[in-house]
Write a protein that holds these residues in place. Structure first.
Motif, mmCIF file in Angstrom:
data_model
loop_
_atom_site.group_PDB
_atom_site.id
_atom_site.type_symbol
_atom_site.label_atom_id
_atom_site.label_comp_id
_atom_site.label_asym_id
_atom_site.label_seq_id
_atom_site.Cartn_x
_atom_site.Cartn_y
_atom_site.Cartn_z
ATOM 1 N N ASN A 86 -10.748 -48.896 54.543
ATOM 2 C CA ASN A 86 -10.337 -49.348 55.536
ATOM 3 C C ASN A 86 -8.495 -48.778 55.580
ATOM 4 O O ASN A 86 -7.850 -48.420 56.948
ATOM 5 N N ARG A 87 -8.566 -47.238 54.794
ATOM 6 C CA ARG A 87 -7.526 -46.522 54.542
ATOM 7 C C ARG A 87 -8.211 -45.323 54.806
ATOM 8 O O ARG A 87 -7.279 -43.768 54.728
ATOM 9 N N GLY A 88 -9.612 -45.285 55.267
ATOM 10 C CA GLY A 88 -10.008 -43.999 55.595
ATOM 11 C C GLY A 88 -10.854 -43.277 54.856
ATOM 12 O O GLY A 88 -11.793 -42.958 55.148
ATOM 13 N N GLY A 144 -15.801 -42.430 55.576
ATOM 14 C CA GLY A 144 -16.302 -42.379 57.033
ATOM 15 C C GLY A 144 -14.955 -42.206 57.716
ATOM 16 O O GLY A 144 -15.551 -43.019 58.973
ATOM 17 N N GLY A 145 -14.108 -42.258 56.906
ATOM 18 C CA GLY A 145 -12.962 -42.663 58.748
ATOM 19 C C GLY A 145 -12.555 -44.624 59.079
ATOM 20 O O GLY A 145 -12.853 -44.918 57.431
ATOM 21 N N GLN A 198 -19.741 -47.239 54.548
ATOM 22 C CA GLN A 198 -19.543 -45.732 54.877
ATOM 23 C C GLN A 198 -21.162 -45.995 55.649
ATOM 24 O O GLN A 198 -20.701 -44.974 56.862
ATOM 25 N N ALA A 199 -21.822 -46.490 55.364
ATOM 26 C CA ALA A 199 -22.689 -46.857 56.388
ATOM 27 C C ALA A 199 -22.492 -47.688 57.561
ATOM 28 O O ALA A 199 -23.315 -46.515 59.052
ATOM 29 N N ILE A 200 -21.847 -48.500 57.576
ATOM 30 C CA ILE A 200 -20.824 -49.070 58.502
ATOM 31 C C ILE A 200 -20.806 -48.016 59.694
ATOM 32 O O ILE A 200 -20.840 -47.773 60.756
ATOM 33 N N THR A 232 -23.019 -45.724 61.160
ATOM 34 C CA THR A 232 -23.782 -46.452 62.756
ATOM 35 C C THR A 232 -22.809 -46.410 63.471
ATOM 36 O O THR A 232 -23.392 -46.430 64.651
ATOM 37 N N THR A 233 -21.496 -45.853 63.648
ATOM 38 C CA THR A 233 -20.755 -46.807 65.030
ATOM 39 C C THR A 233 -20.939 -45.337 65.297
ATOM 40 O O THR A 233 -19.960 -45.285 66.160
ATOM 41 N N GLY A 234 -20.515 -44.189 64.509
ATOM 42 C CA GLY A 234 -20.558 -42.664 65.824
ATOM 43 C C GLY A 234 -19.407 -41.841 65.438
ATOM 44 O O GLY A 234 -18.281 -43.177 64.981
#
Length: 502
Positions: free
Chosen positions: A136-138, A141-142, A431-433, A436-438
């Protein structure tokens, strides 16, 4: 004369009052008894059933003041952890950012006769929480969507897996938006059954410590427990498996000249694929099987659910006398859970003329101390000393995890490696999530898309896990796993014999 004036009616009236008073006393006693019983058993959260004395269901941590799956006397161990998860989940819900849910599935509660997890659960959930926090802090992958973590308790023996999996299936829609399951925790038939059901619902899974052979997309574990053949789409894991562990151990033993012969001791519990995998790999691995053939001894077997099971001391006494006869081997190849090692080696200490070395898999990491009479050699899933050292090419990733973990929990909980692996399972799912969101984080992830994305987490998209880099391919098996081989002597001294990459 009125009835009120009848002298014969007054005693009857008093009797009614006495009877009414007695009834009230009985009701109060019954109520007090119920309160005492409920107090002893604890309480379940709203909508969570009690089955065999255990609360079975899903929580997001809101019940932290009264942790309903904690064993009596262990509530204070659970409260800070659940409070931390609840606080982070609340922050996620009110962050203004989109969020999805990841469930951590495992046997969280326990009854004396139905406890398979042997104390691993709290370290694993600590690792899962730190994985949620870092994601949740990055990390991974964001920071969109945010990750909400829920705990899904199947019961101490996983006997209620079906009930809990069905609940998770219902959570894929609003308002929960569950998109993945992490953990799974044990290499058992129940885990295979749960994985098959989750796979049919197209919910992806990232196992953390399911080290029995065949726990992957190809589905060999399914065949091993008689559940047919064929793949289990969506079943992935971040940990090495038993075959990898014993390959590393075999390479180390080949360099030793003091260890030449071995006897195999096997726990025959049919549903335990970890023990079965050890037994299979000890005999199938040519390097290890040569030690057994050189000794020409029959395999020793036992069957038990817990160390204090009636009859087990007699089994171990006979096994020890067989092993410690006139032709004592140098090693015991042990295909079983660590919770039986202390009892077994107590009998070996009494009967063996010289120290004997026990060789086994990663479950031995749970031993707080080693009772002897010889050394133990095993391959943990992750070792803090190795990961913090120069032999780890991904040392910085581990140190980043370590810094966050010690802000919340005792670093001693990292000793077994299970907290580290749970963190990596959560980070891999996150990371997979995010993939998936782009790049813009705008696409709404659904379980099926997250499942497909898991298989692309390699090369430039590998997961920078605390246990090392994780590369997941089409089989769901992780590549490039670090596998240390550890020796512990009876005085507690630990030596890293070597470090391998699977």
């Amino acid at each position: 004369m009125t009835i009120g004036d009848n002298p014969f009616e007054r005693p009857r009236h008093r009797r009614r009052l006495l009877l009414a008073g007695a009834a009230v006393v009985v009701l109060l006693l019954v109520a007090a008894t119920v309160v005492v019983i409920v107090g002893r058993l604890g309480r379940c959260a709203a909508g969570v059933p009690r089955i065999h004395g255990e609360c079975i269901g899903v929580t997001d941590g809101r019940d932290h003041d009264h942790p309903w799956f904690a064993a009596k006397g262990q509530e204070n161990n659970w409260k800070p952890l659940l409070k931390a998860i609840w606080d982070e989940n609340q922050r996620v819900r009110h962050s203004g950012k989109s969020y999805v849910t990841v469930a951590y599935l495992g046997p969280f509660s326990s009854a004396p006769e139905r406890d398979l997890a042997t104390g691993r659960i709290i370290p694993e959930l600590e690792g899962a929480y730190v994985g949620q926090l870092r994601a949740n802090r990055g990390e991974g992958g964001g920071d969109r969507p945010q990750i909400r973590l829920v705990l899904a308790n199947q019961g101490g023996d996983q006997g209620e897996w079906r009930r809990v999996v069905r609940r998770l299936e219902h959570m894929t829609g609003a308002p929960d938006h569950l998109v993945a399951v992490a953990g799974l925790t044990l290499s058992t038939a129940a885990t295979v059954q749960a994985a098959l059901e989750l796979s049919r619902a197209k919910i992806p899974m990232v196992g953390d410590v399911i080290s029995g052979d065949g726990f992957d997309t190809e589905g060999a574990a399914r065949t091993a427990v008689g559940l047919g053949s064929g793949p289990i789409p969506g079943l992935t894991r971040v940990n090495p498996q038993v075959g990898d562990e014993l390959d590393a151990i075999g390479t180390v033993l080949a360099k030793r000249h003091d260890l030449r012969t071995a006897t195999l001791v096997t726990d025959q519990k049919a549903t335990d694929l970890y023990a079965r995998s050890l037994r299979t790999d000890f005999t199938r691995n040519p390097a290890l099987d040569s030690y057994l053939k050189r000794h020409h001894a029959l395999e020793e077997v036992f069957t038990a659910d817990r160390p204090d099971e009636p009859g087990l001391p007699n089994q171990f006494s006979v096994i020890a006398s067989n092993i410690c006869g006139s032709d004592q081997p140098d090693m015991v190849f042990y295909a079983g859970r660590q919770k039986f090692i202390k009892t077994l080696f107590g009998y070996l200490a009494e009967r063996c003329r010289r120290p004997i070395t026990l060789v086994t898999g990663s479950d031995a990491s749970a031993m707080a101390d080693y009772p002897g009479p010889g050394s133990i050699i095993y391959a943990p899933l992750a070792d803090p000393e190795v990961l913090a050292g120069d032999r780890n090419p991904s040392r910085n990733a581990y140190l980043g995890f370590l810094a966050e973990f010690r802000r919340h929990f005792d670093v001693a909980d990292l000793r077994t490696g299970w907290a580290i692996m749970a963190h990596d399972a959560m980070l891999t799912a996150a990371q997979a999530i995010r993939r998936t969101t782009g790049p813009a984080g705008k696409d709404d992830p659904i379980p099926e898309n997250v499942r497909n994305m898991l298989y692309a987490q390699h090369a430039t998209n590998r997961v920078l896990g605390a246990s090392g880099d994780i590369d997941l391919g089409p089989t769901g098996d992780p590549a490039h796993r670090l596998i240390p081989v550890i020796q512990v002597t009876p005085d507690g001294k630990r030596t890293v014999l070597d470090v391998f990459s699977s």
